[in-house]
Enzyme design. Sequence first.
Site, PDB file in Angstrom:
ATOM      1  N   GLY A   1       5.133  29.472 -52.354  1.00 18.22           N
ATOM      2  CA  GLY A   1       4.662  30.664 -52.390  1.00 18.22           C
ATOM      3  C   GLY A   1       3.330  31.009 -51.802  1.00 18.22           C
ATOM      4  O   GLY A   1       2.361  31.660 -52.194  1.00 18.22           O
TER       5      GLY A   1
ATOM      6  N   ARG B   1       1.619  34.867 -49.761  1.00 24.34           N
ATOM      7  CA  ARG B   1       0.881  36.190 -50.142  1.00 24.34           C
ATOM      8  C   ARG B   1      -0.028  35.815 -51.253  1.00 24.34           C
ATOM      9  O   ARG B   1       0.228  34.512 -51.987  1.00 24.34           O
ATOM     10  CB  ARG B   1       2.214  37.037 -50.490  1.00 24.34           C
ATOM     11  CG  ARG B   1       2.785  37.744 -49.489  1.00 24.34           C
ATOM     12  CD  ARG B   1       3.792  38.918 -49.803  1.00 24.34           C
ATOM     13  NE  ARG B   1       4.718  38.576 -50.655  1.00 24.34           N
ATOM     14  CZ  ARG B   1       5.085  38.913 -51.702  1.00 24.34           C
ATOM     15  NH1 ARG B   1       4.546  39.645 -52.316  1.00 24.34           N
ATOM     16  NH2 ARG B   1       6.123  38.394 -52.177  1.00 24.34           N
TER      17      ARG B   1
ATOM     18  N   ASN C   1       2.781  27.269 -56.874  1.00 24.91           N
ATOM     19  CA  ASN C   1       2.222  28.582 -57.027  1.00 24.91           C
ATOM     20  C   ASN C   1       3.335  29.605 -57.149  1.00 24.91           C
ATOM     21  O   ASN C   1       3.343  30.528 -57.768  1.00 24.91           O
ATOM     22  CB  ASN C   1       1.470  28.693 -55.867  1.00 24.91           C
ATOM     23  CG  ASN C   1       1.131  30.233 -55.796  1.00 24.91           C
ATOM     24  OD1 ASN C   1       0.202  30.796 -56.635  1.00 24.91           O
ATOM     25  ND2 ASN C   1       1.792  31.049 -54.808  1.00 24.91           N
TER      26      ASN C   1
ATOM     27  N   SER D   1       0.098  31.049 -66.380  1.00 24.89           N
ATOM     28  CA  SER D   1      -0.340  32.431 -66.729  1.00 24.89           C
ATOM     29  C   SER D   1      -0.714  32.498 -68.105  1.00 24.89           C
ATOM     30  O   SER D   1      -0.428  31.649 -68.930  1.00 24.89           O
ATOM     31  CB  SER D   1       0.859  33.282 -66.259  1.00 24.89           C
ATOM     32  OG  SER D   1       0.517  34.692 -66.962  1.00 24.89           O
TER      33      SER D   1
ATOM     34  N   TYR E   1       9.321  36.391 -68.095  1.00 23.30           N
ATOM     35  CA  TYR E   1       8.245  35.701 -67.575  1.00 23.30           C
ATOM     36  C   TYR E   1       7.398  34.899 -68.539  1.00 23.30           C
ATOM     37  O   TYR E   1       6.996  33.850 -68.104  1.00 23.30           O
ATOM     38  CB  TYR E   1       7.540  36.869 -66.919  1.00 23.30           C
ATOM     39  CG  TYR E   1       6.194  36.459 -66.221  1.00 23.30           C
ATOM     40  CD1 TYR E   1       6.428  36.061 -64.795  1.00 23.30           C
ATOM     41  CD2 TYR E   1       4.872  36.509 -66.843  1.00 23.30           C
ATOM     42  CE1 TYR E   1       5.267  35.689 -64.087  1.00 23.30           C
ATOM     43  CE2 TYR E   1       3.736  36.230 -65.941  1.00 23.30           C
ATOM     44  CZ  TYR E   1       4.087  35.687 -64.773  1.00 23.30           C
ATOM     45  OH  TYR E   1       2.929  35.343 -63.756  1.00 23.30           O
TER      46      TYR E   1
ATOM     47  N   ILE F   1      -4.663  39.132 -61.856  1.00 24.97           N
ATOM     48  CA  ILE F   1      -5.441  38.725 -60.729  1.00 24.97           C
ATOM     49  C   ILE F   1      -4.868  39.922 -59.577  1.00 24.97           C
ATOM     50  O   ILE F   1      -3.691  40.285 -59.700  1.00 24.97           O
ATOM     51  CB  ILE F   1      -5.001  37.511 -60.138  1.00 24.97           C
ATOM     52  CG1 ILE F   1      -5.157  36.412 -61.136  1.00 24.97           C
ATOM     53  CG2 ILE F   1      -5.662  37.153 -58.667  1.00 24.97           C
ATOM     54  CD1 ILE F   1      -6.468  35.985 -61.546  1.00 24.97           C
TER      55      ILE F   1
HETATM   56  P1  NAP Z   1       2.911  37.518 -55.416  1.00 22.97           P
HETATM   57  O1  NAP Z   1       1.669  38.240 -54.616  1.00 22.97           O
HETATM   58  O2  NAP Z   1       4.183  38.308 -55.735  1.00 22.97           O
HETATM   59  O3  NAP Z   1       3.243  36.387 -54.331  1.00 22.97           O
HETATM   60  C1  NAP Z   1       4.430  35.574 -54.666  1.00 22.97           C
HETATM   61  C2  NAP Z   1       4.561  34.537 -53.644  1.00 22.97           C
HETATM   62  O4  NAP Z   1       5.687  33.478 -54.327  1.00 22.97           O
HETATM   63  C3  NAP Z   1       5.086  34.870 -52.437  1.00 22.97           C
HETATM   64  O5  NAP Z   1       4.533  33.961 -51.340  1.00 22.97           O
HETATM   65  C4  NAP Z   1       6.754  34.671 -52.357  1.00 22.97           C
HETATM   66  O6  NAP Z   1       7.155  34.420 -51.083  1.00 22.97           O
HETATM   67  C5  NAP Z   1       6.735  33.451 -53.389  1.00 22.97           C
HETATM   68  N1  NAP Z   1       8.112  33.414 -53.936  1.00 22.97           N
HETATM   69  C6  NAP Z   1       8.539  34.234 -54.714  1.00 22.97           C
HETATM   70  N2  NAP Z   1       9.787  33.694 -55.031  1.00 22.97           N
HETATM   71  C7  NAP Z   1      10.024  32.381 -54.539  1.00 22.97           C
HETATM   72  C8  NAP Z   1      11.010  31.421 -54.078  1.00 22.97           C
HETATM   73  N3  NAP Z   1      11.959  31.499 -54.933  1.00 22.97           N
HETATM   74  N4  NAP Z   1      10.832  30.525 -53.415  1.00 22.97           N
HETATM   75  C9  NAP Z   1       9.796  30.295 -52.740  1.00 22.97           C
HETATM   76  N5  NAP Z   1       8.752  31.093 -52.839  1.00 22.97           N
HETATM   77  C10 NAP Z   1       8.961  32.278 -53.656  1.00 22.97           C
HETATM   78  O7  NAP Z   1       2.375  36.779 -56.587  1.00 22.97           O
HETATM   79  P2  NAP Z   1       0.931  36.242 -56.942  1.00 22.97           P
HETATM   80  O8  NAP Z   1       0.355  37.335 -57.880  1.00 22.97           O
HETATM   81  O9  NAP Z   1       0.162  35.706 -55.801  1.00 22.97           O
HETATM   82  O10 NAP Z   1       1.168  35.043 -57.712  1.00 22.97           O
HETATM   83  C11 NAP Z   1       1.555  33.640 -57.510  1.00 22.97           C
HETATM   84  C12 NAP Z   1       1.545  32.966 -58.864  1.00 22.97           C
HETATM   85  O11 NAP Z   1       0.516  33.125 -59.870  1.00 22.97           O
HETATM   86  C13 NAP Z   1       2.762  33.207 -59.794  1.00 22.97           C
HETATM   87  O12 NAP Z   1       3.239  32.050 -60.201  1.00 22.97           O
HETATM   88  C14 NAP Z   1       2.361  33.952 -60.658  1.00 22.97           C
HETATM   89  O13 NAP Z   1       3.345  33.970 -61.765  1.00 22.97           O
HETATM   90  C15 NAP Z   1       0.992  33.593 -61.135  1.00 22.97           C
HETATM   91  N6  NAP Z   1       0.246  34.477 -61.538  1.00 22.97           N
HETATM   92  C16 NAP Z   1      -0.243  35.718 -61.445  1.00 22.97           C
HETATM   93  C17 NAP Z   1      -0.870  36.447 -62.028  1.00 22.97           C
HETATM   94  C18 NAP Z   1      -1.367  37.732 -61.395  1.00 22.97           C
HETATM   95  O14 NAP Z   1      -2.107  38.786 -61.938  1.00 22.97           O
HETATM   96  N7  NAP Z   1      -1.259  38.059 -59.876  1.00 22.97           N
HETATM   97  C19 NAP Z   1      -1.518  36.153 -63.075  1.00 22.97           C
HETATM   98  C20 NAP Z   1      -1.152  34.809 -63.852  1.00 22.97           C
HETATM   99  C21 NAP Z   1      -0.130  33.875 -62.804  1.00 22.97           C
HETATM  100  P3  NAP Z   1       7.627  35.711 -50.112  1.00 22.97           P
HETATM  101  O15 NAP Z   1       6.608  36.396 -49.867  1.00 22.97           O
HETATM  102  O16 NAP Z   1       8.261  35.107 -49.050  1.00 22.97           O
HETATM  103  O17 NAP Z   1       8.617  36.575 -50.958  1.00 22.97           O
END
Ligand code: NAP
Length: 265
Positions: A13, A16, A95, A155, A168, A201
């Site tokens: 991932g 982004r 990630n 998370s 989730y 985040i």
């Molecule tokens: P995001 O902006 O939605 O980006 C998600 C990333 O994961 C993208 O690069 C997406 O690829 C990739 N992805 C999704 N499904 C996939 C799959 N089946 N195979 C390969 N890649 C996949 O999310 P984010 O906020 O950066 O989150 C990243 C991580 O941090 C996640 O595990 C999330 O649960 C965790 N997290 C986030 C937060 C927050 O507040 N944002 C808080 C706690 C934990 P594409 O772009 O190609 O779709």
Amino acid sequence: MPDQPPLAALVTGGSRGIGRAIAVALGRAGFHVAVNYHLSREAAERVVSEVQAAGKHQAIRALAVQADISQRSDRERLVDQTVAAFGGIDLLVNNAGVAPTERVDLLEMSEESYDRVLGTNLRGTVFLTQLVAQRMLSQEPDSQRSDRCIINIGSVSAFAASVERGQYCISKAGLSMMTQLFAARLAGHGIRVYEIRPGIISTDMTHAVREKYDRLMQEQGIVPLRRWGEPEDIARLVLVLAKGELAYSTGEVINVDGGFHLRRL
Ligand code: NAP
């Protein structure tokens, strides 16, 4: 990292949000980086350019690899392509993750949505880690690469119950035990395993609930440090762990949440 070839990182991932920041930070720190993505090819290619620009003084290489980590054949191809490009994998950053497409009360949660979220966040991550761990162990005998590490992006949802996205929360609670399991299994081989536990985040994932979280921060003070986290907050910690600065720790959970986890009275 002077006097040794660049270590090779695989960031799932990486196209982004948090994964993008991690990939760029690793390039700047002198890692080769495989940037995995699912659907966002152009974004992933931009990240590859950013990684190369960040690591240009160290001849860092980067490549984008399309793979849906919930699919076994995609996981195998992802690992094969990364090993073919870099000769091995020294660092895996798990990630990639998805949130439910809509928030629905626990009593109405569908099996399809549960399977989608668990299939990526937990099952896909567990079996990708299994595959990479096997590769890391097979690299062992002639490897000069002793500093190997696996980092899981968990998370606060591992402990904070959100009844409108239970799947989730369950996935992230499972990821937490997965960290313990792989840490225990791989410690004897010198492979350290960590969970980074982000709070709220600023990324695409939280875009739709921006106003709700703004309100919770301002009116209820749910984040003691009183700001959103940025992807770079997570990336900085990945570097600390990946460079072996906590070399005598494994299986640790490290909160990067502005103090969200603190119980207060
Ligand atoms: P995001 O902006 O939605 O980006 C998600 C990333 O994961 C993208 O690069 C997406 O690829 C990739 N992805 C999704 N499904 C996939 C799959 N089946 N195979 C390969 N890649 C996949 O999310 P984010 O906020 O950066 O989150 C990243 C991580 O941090 C996640 O595990 C999330 O649960 C965790 N997290 C986030 C937060 C927050 O507040 N944002 C808080 C706690 C934990 P594409 O772009 O190609 O779709």
